[in-house]
Design an enzyme around this catalytic site. Structure first.
Site, PDB file in Angstrom:
ATOM      1  N   LEU A 137       0.764  -1.045   0.094  1.00  0.00           N
ATOM      2  CA  LEU A 137       0.244  -0.012   0.132  1.00  0.00           C
ATOM      3  C   LEU A 137       0.910   1.299  -0.042  1.00  0.00           C
ATOM      4  O   LEU A 137       1.922   1.064   0.506  1.00  0.00           O
ATOM      5  CB  LEU A 137      -0.926  -0.009   1.138  1.00  0.00           C
ATOM      6  CG  LEU A 137      -2.080  -1.088   1.328  1.00  0.00           C
ATOM      7  CD1 LEU A 137      -2.694  -0.899   2.513  1.00  0.00           C
ATOM      8  CD2 LEU A 137      -2.897  -1.046   0.278  1.00  0.00           C
ATOM      9  N   ASP A 138       0.134   2.291  -0.623  1.00  0.00           N
ATOM     10  CA  ASP A 138       1.028   3.482  -0.628  1.00  0.00           C
ATOM     11  C   ASP A 138       1.388   4.112   1.044  1.00  0.00           C
ATOM     12  O   ASP A 138       0.412   3.504   1.842  1.00  0.00           O
ATOM     13  CB  ASP A 138       0.388   4.639  -1.294  1.00  0.00           C
ATOM     14  CG  ASP A 138       0.143   4.409  -2.760  1.00  0.00           C
ATOM     15  OD1 ASP A 138       1.167   3.706  -3.376  1.00  0.00           O
ATOM     16  OD2 ASP A 138      -0.575   4.891  -3.239  1.00  0.00           O
ATOM     17  N   ALA A 139       2.602   4.703   1.229  1.00  0.00           N
ATOM     18  CA  ALA A 139       2.542   5.188   2.633  1.00  0.00           C
ATOM     19  C   ALA A 139       1.594   5.687   3.239  1.00  0.00           C
ATOM     20  O   ALA A 139       1.445   5.332   4.445  1.00  0.00           O
ATOM     21  CB  ALA A 139       4.073   6.024   2.725  1.00  0.00           C
ATOM     22  N   THR A 141      -1.639   5.608   2.514  1.00  0.00           N
ATOM     23  CA  THR A 141      -3.034   4.645   2.558  1.00  0.00           C
ATOM     24  C   THR A 141      -2.974   3.844   3.643  1.00  0.00           C
ATOM     25  O   THR A 141      -1.834   2.877   3.801  1.00  0.00           O
ATOM     26  CB  THR A 141      -3.104   3.999   1.202  1.00  0.00           C
ATOM     27  OG1 THR A 141      -2.970   4.808  -0.005  1.00  0.00           O
ATOM     28  CG2 THR A 141      -4.337   3.028   1.164  1.00  0.00           C
TER      29      THR A 141
END
Length: 330
Positions: A137-139, A141
């Site tokens: 996951l993006d940081a 998110t």
């Protein structure tokens, strides 16, 4: 390792350091800047400076010294565990936590925390910086993320992701009010033509454009923003954020894909309602390595929940078909 690159026309106007960091996997901008200042970069024609503006067509060489592989270091970092068994771990990742270490970012990641809690986790397979990591996951998110505990489970789960046998649902706070309650986007995704930090909707055959499909259901409409259930069918980098921005409803507080109107209204004490983009990996349904199906859910975090009605729930599975699919069945 010596990298020899030709600057594409699409990179005209970009800074040398930003373009190199994006073009070379594993190289951060700070590392590139240090290598340039150490004289390990040449640009023909012209001089190598971190802030140099590129025109396109330049020949660039960059020497990246070989380094010994580093292993992620176990760290005592609290984790919110959604599920744990002998095959896998499901974690509710907080916003702000990077999934796995990378050059220039070696501490405080999810992998560091997993290694600190499960001492034998290195046997889970994968490379030394990403043991057991199935997806990411993006940081900024938050939400459900799965980590395999054995090499066999990692292989099984990676195949499930590749074969699209997983159902992912996110909740996003987006700018504006979409016209329809149900909508979708089939825009292919590739690198942005000018900003190599970003992805963009591209046309087939343009650069590295790859198939991407997302479906969306509006759950709640408010003054100036909406809550949308997002179901990505594919799993491209930044896919939900790119597709929503392309449709004119960028994720709230997204500094990369949003514009000024995507920042939420100021609340008490002149503080913004969100300090990170409004995206949460809400539920995940996966085949389990031991058989059957595992359904996982991460509670909506407080910073998003304050902008939503109490008790909001996923609407269920919606199937969107293209016109060509429908015509083929007739």
């Amino acid at each position: 390792m010596l990298h020899e690159l030709t600057v594409p026309a699409s990179a005209a106007g970009s800074r040398l350091d930003i373009w190199l960091a994006s073009a070379l996997e594993g190289c951060t901008r700070s590392l590139v800047q240090r290598l340039i200042k150490d004289g390990l970069c040449t640009v023909n024609p012209g001089n190598a400076r971190p802030g140099r503006t590129l025109n396109g067509g330049e020949q660039v060489t960059l020497e990246v010294p070989e380094v010994e592989p580093m292993e992620a270091v176990p760290e005592d970092i609290p984790l919110s565990i959604l599920h744990e068994d002998e095959h896998l771990i499901a974690i509710d990742k907080p916003a702000g936590m990077v999934t796995h270490p990378a050059i220039g970012h070696t501490h405080g990641t999810l992998v560091n925390a997993v290694l600190g809690r499960w001492k034998d986790h290195r046997s889970a397979g994968g490379d030394v910086w990403r043991p057991g990591v199935v997806h990411r996951l993006d940081a900024e998110t938050s939400g459900v993320i799965v980590v395999a505990r054995t090499a066999e489970a990692l292989t099984f789960l990676q195949a499930a992701w590749a074969e699209r046998r997983v159902t992912k649902r996110y909740i996003a706070l987006v700018a504006g009010n979409p016209r329809a309650d149900w909508f979708s986007c089939d825009g292919m995704i590739g690198r942005h033509a000018k900003d190599f930090r970003k992805r963009a909707v591209r046309v087939a055959g343009e650069g590295d454009a790859k198939e991407a499909r997302s479906t969306f259901v509006v759950l709640h409409r408010a003054d100036g923003y909406s809550a949308v259930e997002c179901r990505p069918v594919t799993g491209r980098t930044h896919q939900i954020r790119v597709h929503l921005a392309h449709l004119g409803h960028a994720v709230l507080a997204d500094p990369l894909y949003g514009r000024g109107r995507t920042w939420p209204l100021i609340v008490a004490d002149d503080q913004p309602a969100l300090r990170r983009h409004g995206l949460h990996a809400w539920t995940l349904t996966i085949p389990h390595p031991a058989g059957g199906e595992l359904q996982l859910s991460a509670p909506i975090p407080a910073d998003l929940a304050r902008l939503l009605p109490a008790g909001i729930k996923p609407r269920g599975i919606y199937v969107f078909e293209s016109r060509s699919d429908a015509e083929e069945r007739r």
